[in-house]
Design a protein around this motif. Structure first.
Motif, PDB file in Angstrom:
ATOM      1  N   LYS A   7      65.196 -63.775 -59.194  1.00 34.67           N
ATOM      2  CA  LYS A   7      65.729 -64.989 -58.574  1.00 34.67           C
ATOM      3  C   LYS A   7      65.286 -65.096 -57.119  1.00 34.67           C
ATOM      4  O   LYS A   7      64.902 -66.172 -56.648  1.00 34.67           O
ATOM      5  CB  LYS A   7      67.257 -64.994 -58.652  1.00 34.67           C
ATOM      6  N   ALA A   8      65.350 -63.964 -56.402  1.00 36.49           N
ATOM      7  CA  ALA A   8      64.950 -63.966 -54.994  1.00 36.49           C
ATOM      8  C   ALA A   8      63.469 -64.302 -54.850  1.00 36.49           C
ATOM      9  O   ALA A   8      63.074 -65.080 -53.973  1.00 36.49           O
ATOM     10  CB  ALA A   8      65.248 -62.617 -54.356  1.00 36.49           C
ATOM     11  N   LEU A  12      61.571 -68.005 -53.242  1.00 30.74           N
ATOM     12  CA  LEU A  12      60.658 -68.044 -52.101  1.00 30.74           C
ATOM     13  C   LEU A  12      59.796 -69.304 -52.105  1.00 30.74           C
ATOM     14  O   LEU A  12      59.402 -69.802 -51.044  1.00 30.74           O
ATOM     15  CB  LEU A  12      59.731 -66.817 -52.113  1.00 30.74           C
ATOM     16  N   PHE A  13      59.496 -69.789 -53.301  1.00 30.70           N
ATOM     17  CA  PHE A  13      58.543 -70.886 -53.438  1.00 30.70           C
ATOM     18  C   PHE A  13      59.208 -72.230 -53.707  1.00 30.70           C
ATOM     19  O   PHE A  13      58.529 -73.217 -53.995  1.00 30.70           O
ATOM     20  CB  PHE A  13      57.547 -70.549 -54.555  1.00 30.70           C
ATOM     21  N   THR A  14      60.543 -72.270 -53.600  1.00 35.66           N
ATOM     22  CA  THR A  14      61.246 -73.535 -53.752  1.00 35.66           C
ATOM     23  C   THR A  14      61.217 -74.289 -52.425  1.00 35.66           C
ATOM     24  O   THR A  14      61.055 -73.685 -51.362  1.00 35.66           O
ATOM     25  CB  THR A  14      62.707 -73.300 -54.181  1.00 35.66           C
ATOM     26  N   PRO A  15      61.363 -75.611 -52.462  1.00 34.69           N
ATOM     27  CA  PRO A  15      61.331 -76.381 -51.207  1.00 34.69           C
ATOM     28  C   PRO A  15      62.333 -75.887 -50.172  1.00 34.69           C
ATOM     29  O   PRO A  15      62.054 -75.916 -48.969  1.00 34.69           O
ATOM     30  CB  PRO A  15      61.656 -77.804 -51.671  1.00 34.69           C
ATOM     31  N   ALA A  16      63.499 -75.400 -50.620  1.00 35.73           N
ATOM     32  CA  ALA A  16      64.540 -74.984 -49.687  1.00 35.73           C
ATOM     33  C   ALA A  16      64.111 -73.808 -48.820  1.00 35.73           C
ATOM     34  O   ALA A  16      64.480 -73.722 -47.644  1.00 35.73           O
ATOM     35  CB  ALA A  16      65.815 -74.630 -50.461  1.00 35.73           C
ATOM     36  N   LEU A  17      63.356 -72.878 -49.378  1.00 34.18           N
ATOM     37  CA  LEU A  17      62.950 -71.690 -48.624  1.00 34.18           C
ATOM     38  C   LEU A  17      61.473 -71.688 -48.244  1.00 34.18           C
ATOM     39  O   LEU A  17      61.064 -70.855 -47.439  1.00 34.18           O
ATOM     40  CB  LEU A  17      63.258 -70.419 -49.433  1.00 34.18           C
ATOM     41  N   ARG A  18      60.706 -72.590 -48.812  1.00 37.08           N
ATOM     42  CA  ARG A  18      59.270 -72.595 -48.516  1.00 37.08           C
ATOM     43  C   ARG A  18      59.018 -72.809 -47.023  1.00 37.08           C
ATOM     44  O   ARG A  18      58.179 -72.153 -46.418  1.00 37.08           O
ATOM     45  CB  ARG A  18      58.575 -73.670 -49.338  1.00 37.08           C
ATOM     46  N   THR A 216      58.581 -60.267 -46.619  1.00 41.47           N
ATOM     47  CA  THR A 216      59.621 -59.266 -46.876  1.00 41.47           C
ATOM     48  C   THR A 216      61.005 -59.673 -46.380  1.00 41.47           C
ATOM     49  O   THR A 216      61.984 -59.566 -47.130  1.00 41.47           O
ATOM     50  CB  THR A 216      59.231 -57.909 -46.274  1.00 41.47           C
ATOM     51  N   PRO A 217      61.170 -60.122 -45.125  1.00 43.98           N
ATOM     52  CA  PRO A 217      62.532 -60.447 -44.668  1.00 43.98           C
ATOM     53  C   PRO A 217      63.194 -61.548 -45.489  1.00 43.98           C
ATOM     54  O   PRO A 217      64.403 -61.490 -45.732  1.00 43.98           O
ATOM     55  CB  PRO A 217      62.311 -60.905 -43.212  1.00 43.98           C
ATOM     56  N   ILE A 218      62.411 -62.540 -45.905  1.00 42.11           N
ATOM     57  CA  ILE A 218      62.976 -63.650 -46.685  1.00 42.11           C
ATOM     58  C   ILE A 218      63.386 -63.157 -48.069  1.00 42.11           C
ATOM     59  O   ILE A 218      64.495 -63.425 -48.543  1.00 42.11           O
ATOM     60  CB  ILE A 218      61.952 -64.796 -46.806  1.00 42.11           C
ATOM     61  N   PHE A 219      62.478 -62.411 -48.714  1.00 42.16           N
ATOM     62  CA  PHE A 219      62.794 -61.874 -50.047  1.00 42.16           C
ATOM     63  C   PHE A 219      63.970 -60.907 -49.979  1.00 42.16           C
ATOM     64  O   PHE A 219      64.891 -60.976 -50.798  1.00 42.16           O
ATOM     65  CB  PHE A 219      61.572 -61.161 -50.613  1.00 42.16           C
ATOM     66  N   ALA A 220      63.939 -59.984 -49.007  1.00 46.18           N
ATOM     67  CA  ALA A 220      64.978 -58.944 -48.915  1.00 46.18           C
ATOM     68  C   ALA A 220      66.356 -59.551 -48.679  1.00 46.18           C
ATOM     69  O   ALA A 220      67.350 -59.118 -49.275  1.00 46.18           O
ATOM     70  CB  ALA A 220      64.633 -57.961 -47.801  1.00 46.18           C
ATOM     71  N   MET A 221      66.422 -60.562 -47.824  1.00 43.73           N
ATOM     72  CA  MET A 221      67.721 -61.180 -47.552  1.00 43.73           C
ATOM     73  C   MET A 221      68.236 -61.921 -48.770  1.00 43.73           C
ATOM     74  O   MET A 221      69.414 -61.791 -49.139  1.00 43.73           O
ATOM     75  CB  MET A 221      67.601 -62.124 -46.355  1.00 43.73           C
ATOM     76  N   GLU A 240      71.792 -71.774 -61.993  1.00 43.86           N
ATOM     77  CA  GLU A 240      70.394 -72.005 -61.683  1.00 43.86           C
ATOM     78  C   GLU A 240      70.283 -73.221 -60.789  1.00 43.86           C
ATOM     79  O   GLU A 240      70.815 -74.294 -61.118  1.00 43.86           O
ATOM     80  CB  GLU A 240      69.586 -72.211 -62.963  1.00 43.86           C
ATOM     81  N   PRO A 241      69.622 -73.094 -59.638  1.00 43.99           N
ATOM     82  CA  PRO A 241      69.508 -74.239 -58.743  1.00 43.99           C
ATOM     83  C   PRO A 241      68.579 -75.298 -59.330  1.00 43.99           C
ATOM     84  O   PRO A 241      67.703 -74.999 -60.130  1.00 43.99           O
ATOM     85  CB  PRO A 241      68.905 -73.640 -57.480  1.00 43.99           C
ATOM     86  N   ALA A 242      68.812 -76.526 -58.910  1.00 43.55           N
ATOM     87  CA  ALA A 242      67.929 -77.600 -59.343  1.00 43.55           C
ATOM     88  C   ALA A 242      66.559 -77.436 -58.749  1.00 43.55           C
ATOM     89  O   ALA A 242      66.400 -77.077 -57.588  1.00 43.55           O
ATOM     90  CB  ALA A 242      68.526 -78.950 -58.898  1.00 43.55           C
ATOM     91  N   ARG A 243      65.544 -77.638 -59.536  1.00 39.92           N
ATOM     92  CA  ARG A 243      64.158 -77.479 -59.073  1.00 39.92           C
ATOM     93  C   ARG A 243      63.595 -78.837 -58.670  1.00 39.92           C
ATOM     94  O   ARG A 243      63.907 -79.850 -59.240  1.00 39.92           O
ATOM     95  CB  ARG A 243      63.290 -76.867 -60.196  1.00 39.92           C
TER      96      ARG A 243
END
Length: 243
Positions: A7-8, A12-18, A216-221, A240-243
């Motif tokens: 999930k983490a 990473l590649f969703t608009p929210a975290l990209r 790493t910091p984004i994935f780890a958190m 599951e978040p909306a894509r």
């Protein structure tokens, strides 16, 4: 735990975290470039000064020979800096990532745990100090492991397991401190030290992948938010978040 890691990574590649990922990676690369340029200038200047001093003191060779030696040394210094940057990247990205960890955590909490209250963001100074602590600890681990790299990969094992311990500890505490005081976080971590260390092995594996370790910091958190939720023992519903 595998589900949390997947999930983490996917998030990473969703608009929210990209956007957060691009900012963190961009700042980390910029900082590495600035450090590299500064070190190269300093080392090149030292090489020139050393060559001039040797020429004036020894008189064993012509000026062109000493100048060529200084040029070669500056090139070698540049190559050393590039190599060193690969080792410094996890430490630098950890520091830079400290500016974004709460943004990452809030995104994960809102998308996967909408029925739960969102955690309270750490004040900027403690968050930056935690990031600086992670960066310095990572740097110390690299320096300690470096002499052992010649012994059949023994240094890599030291680096891997030490990174797993340090990163799991720090990122778990960052995720947990959004919901509970530091003393309670410490007690919770000690009570689940084996599980959290195992989660740290996942982060250490992520760190060991070149280029990908920029994130790493984004994935780890994001990963540790899921781990904390699991260990908190509350009845939370992961969606599951909306894509």
């Amino acid at each position: 735990m595998i589900d949390a890691a997947l999930k983490a990574f996917a998030q990473l590649f969703t608009p929210a975290l990209r956007g957060v990922l691009l900012k963190a990676v961009g700042l980390a690369i910029l900082l590495i470039v600035i450090i590299g340029i500064a070190l190269q200038r300093v080392l090149a200047s030292l090489a020139d000064s050393g060559a001039t001093w040797a020429e004036q003191t020894s008189g064993l060779a012509s000026h062109s020979a000493w100048a060529a030696l200084a040029w070669i040394l500056s090139i070698l210094a540049g190559l050393g800096i590039v190599t060193g940057a690969l080792f410094l990247m996890p430490a630098v990205s950890a520091f830079v990532g400290s500016f974004f960890v709460d943004e990452v955590a809030e995104t994960v909490e809102r998308e996967y745990y909408p029925a739960d209250p969102v955690g309270t963001a750490l004040p900027m100074l403690p968050a930056v100090l935690e990031g600086l602590k992670i960066a310095l600890l990572s740097l110390v681990v690299y320096i300690v492991a470096l002499p052992f790299l010649l012994f059949a990969g023994f240094g890599f094992l030291i680096l891997f397991f030490a990174s797993a311990y340090l990163l799991s500890r720090e990122y778990f505490e960052l995720a947990a401190m959004r919901f509970r005081p530091a003393q309670e976080v410490t007690a919770m971590r000690k009570a689940n030290v084996g599980y959290i260390f195992t989660a740290g092995l996942v982060i250490a594996a992520f760190v060991s992948i070149p280029i990908l370790n920029f994130a790493t910091p984004i994935f780890a958190m994001a990963f540790m938010v899921h781990i904390h939720k699991k260990l908190a023992g509350r009845r939370v519903t992961s969606v599951e978040p909306a894509r």
